[in-house]
Motif scaffolding. Structure first.
Motif, PDB file in Angstrom:
ATOM      1  N   THR A   1      -1.553  12.678  -4.171  1.00 20.76           N
ATOM      2  CA  THR A   1      -1.652  13.933  -3.442  1.00 20.76           C
ATOM      3  C   THR A   1      -1.749  15.072  -4.446  1.00 20.76           C
ATOM      4  O   THR A   1      -0.962  15.145  -5.396  1.00 20.76           O
ATOM      5  CB  THR A   1      -0.470  14.114  -2.468  1.00 20.76           C
ATOM      6  N   GLN A   2      -2.711  15.941  -4.249  1.00 17.77           N
ATOM      7  CA  GLN A   2      -2.990  17.009  -5.212  1.00 17.77           C
ATOM      8  C   GLN A   2      -2.017  18.167  -5.020  1.00 17.77           C
ATOM      9  O   GLN A   2      -1.849  18.683  -3.905  1.00 17.77           O
ATOM     10  CB  GLN A   2      -4.417  17.521  -5.040  1.00 17.77           C
TER      11      GLN A   2
ATOM     12  N   SER B   1       1.516  12.089   0.467  1.00 18.22           N
ATOM     13  CA  SER B   1       1.076  13.255   1.216  1.00 18.22           C
ATOM     14  C   SER B   1       1.978  14.445   0.895  1.00 18.22           C
ATOM     15  O   SER B   1       3.025  14.280   0.254  1.00 18.22           O
ATOM     16  CB  SER B   1       1.091  12.976   2.722  1.00 18.22           C
TER      17      SER B   1
ATOM     18  N   VAL C   1       0.984   5.470   0.367  1.00 19.34           N
ATOM     19  CA  VAL C   1       0.268   6.631   0.880  1.00 19.34           C
ATOM     20  C   VAL C   1       1.104   7.873   0.601  1.00 19.34           C
ATOM     21  O   VAL C   1       2.192   8.042   1.157  1.00 19.34           O
ATOM     22  CB  VAL C   1      -0.011   6.508   2.387  1.00 19.34           C
TER      23      VAL C   1
ATOM     24  N   GLN D   1       0.847  -1.192   0.000  1.00 23.81           N
ATOM     25  CA  GLN D   1       0.000   0.000   0.000  1.00 23.81           C
ATOM     26  C   GLN D   1       0.881   1.240   0.000  1.00 23.81           C
ATOM     27  O   GLN D   1       1.893   1.297   0.709  1.00 23.81           O
ATOM     28  CB  GLN D   1      -0.916   0.013   1.218  1.00 23.81           C
TER      29      GLN D   1
ATOM     30  N   TRP E   1      -1.733   1.526  -7.201  1.00 21.53           N
ATOM     31  CA  TRP E   1      -1.616   2.969  -7.006  1.00 21.53           C
ATOM     32  C   TRP E   1      -2.288   3.412  -5.704  1.00 21.53           C
ATOM     33  O   TRP E   1      -3.334   2.888  -5.319  1.00 21.53           O
ATOM     34  CB  TRP E   1      -2.264   3.704  -8.181  1.00 21.53           C
ATOM     35  N   GLY E   2      -1.695   4.398  -5.061  1.00 19.63           N
ATOM     36  CA  GLY E   2      -2.318   5.021  -3.916  1.00 19.63           C
ATOM     37  C   GLY E   2      -3.310   6.076  -4.367  1.00 19.63           C
ATOM     38  O   GLY E   2      -3.632   6.187  -5.547  1.00 19.63           O
ATOM     39  N   GLN E   3      -3.740   6.871  -3.412  1.00 15.25           N
ATOM     40  CA  GLN E   3      -4.740   7.885  -3.739  1.00 15.25           C
ATOM     41  C   GLN E   3      -4.106   9.141  -4.330  1.00 15.25           C
ATOM     42  O   GLN E   3      -4.796   9.974  -4.912  1.00 15.25           O
ATOM     43  CB  GLN E   3      -5.545   8.262  -2.486  1.00 15.25           C
TER      44      GLN E   3
ATOM     45  N   TYR F   1       1.707  10.808  -7.669  1.00 17.95           N
ATOM     46  CA  TYR F   1       1.683   9.444  -7.160  1.00 17.95           C
ATOM     47  C   TYR F   1       3.107   8.895  -7.097  1.00 17.95           C
ATOM     48  O   TYR F   1       3.984   9.330  -7.837  1.00 17.95           O
ATOM     49  CB  TYR F   1       0.891   8.526  -8.091  1.00 17.95           C
TER      50      TYR F   1
ATOM     51  N   CYS G   1       5.983   9.765   0.280  1.00 20.12           N
ATOM     52  CA  CYS G   1       5.255   8.546  -0.065  1.00 20.12           C
ATOM     53  C   CYS G   1       5.773   7.436   0.831  1.00 20.12           C
ATOM     54  O   CYS G   1       6.971   7.127   0.819  1.00 20.12           O
ATOM     55  CB  CYS G   1       5.466   8.201  -1.531  1.00 20.12           C
TER      56      CYS G   1
ATOM     57  N   VAL H   1      -2.193  15.566  -9.860  1.00 19.62           N
ATOM     58  CA  VAL H   1      -2.155  14.633  -8.735  1.00 19.62           C
ATOM     59  C   VAL H   1      -0.853  13.851  -8.856  1.00 19.62           C
ATOM     60  O   VAL H   1      -0.540  13.317  -9.923  1.00 19.62           O
ATOM     61  CB  VAL H   1      -3.364  13.685  -8.734  1.00 19.62           C
TER      62      VAL H   1
END
Length: 114
Positions: free
Chosen positions: A108-109, A7, A5, A3, A104-106, A94, A22, A92
């Motif tokens: 960060t914008q 930020s 993540v 996973q 892929w994670g979510q 990644y 990340c 975004v």
């Protein structure tokens, strides 16, 4: 399953800076080349930079010396320090292996706007 993540994104003015992080859970992080990717609205996801397991860095041409990728294997974390941000950097962001092998994670914008 690894996973990811991401930020650290946000809204900055042109010329501003951001540091993205990340964190990976699991996986053979320390022996894997890790990359940062980005996807702008209406565009395909593209590579920004990647870093080999030995720390060697590679950047896409549009980075133009403005970004620095780094990694901390003890924390399973990869960073992207971004300086002199431009509106075209809005996307975004990644992370993934260079070969995009992990889910892929979510993301960060990052929004660069005055």
């Amino acid at each position: 399953q690894v996973q990811l993540v991401e930020s650290g994104g946000g809204l900055v003015q042109p010329g501003g800076s951001l540091r993205l992080s990340c964190v990976a859970s699991g996986g053979f992080f320390s022996i894997t080349a890790i990359g940062w990717f980005r996807q702008a609205p209406g565009k395909q996801r593209e590579m920004v930079a990647f870093i080999h397991a030995d720390g060697k860095e590679n950047y896409e041409g549009f980075v133009k010396g403005r970004f620095t990728i780094s990694r901390d294997n003890s924390k399973k974390t990869v960073y992207l320090q971004m300086y002199d941000l431009e509106p075209d950097d809005t996307a975004v962001y990644y992370c993934n292996t260079r070969a995009k092998r992990w889910s892929w994670g979510q993301g960060t914008q990052v929004t660069v706007s005055s």
